[in-house]
Design a protein around this motif. Sequence first.
Motif: not given
Length: 114
Positions: A13-19, A80-81, A83-89
């Motif tokens: 998880v890219d814990f930035g503004e989008a997340i 998309p906030l 799915t585009e800033h983490s790998r997830s299922i």
Amino acid sequence: MTKAYAIAYLNDVDFGEAIIEYIEKIDATIAPYGGRFLVHGGKLTPAEGEWTGDLVIIEFPGSEAAAAWYASPAYQEILPLRTEHSRSIACLVEGVPDGYRAVDKIAQVLGEAS
């Protein structure tokens, strides 16, 4: 009615503004469908296998509510906030009725086979 759950397993998880924006907005998307968080990235103690991410479980009153939430314009707008800033299922899964026992699965499986 049998409850249903939205389950996600998040890695990298890219814990930035989008997340942060996703987290700030998700509560408002689940409320109209009776959803509530049961697990939101709490301390995870691996018992089997390798767990490298975070687990999220949201409970809904039933499968229709869970599906309606996921398909809702409000959730699709913020999806998309994540799915585009983490790998997830992720999945939606129906729970079991009150009083369910593991042996009930035998009848269910054998009934489907006949």
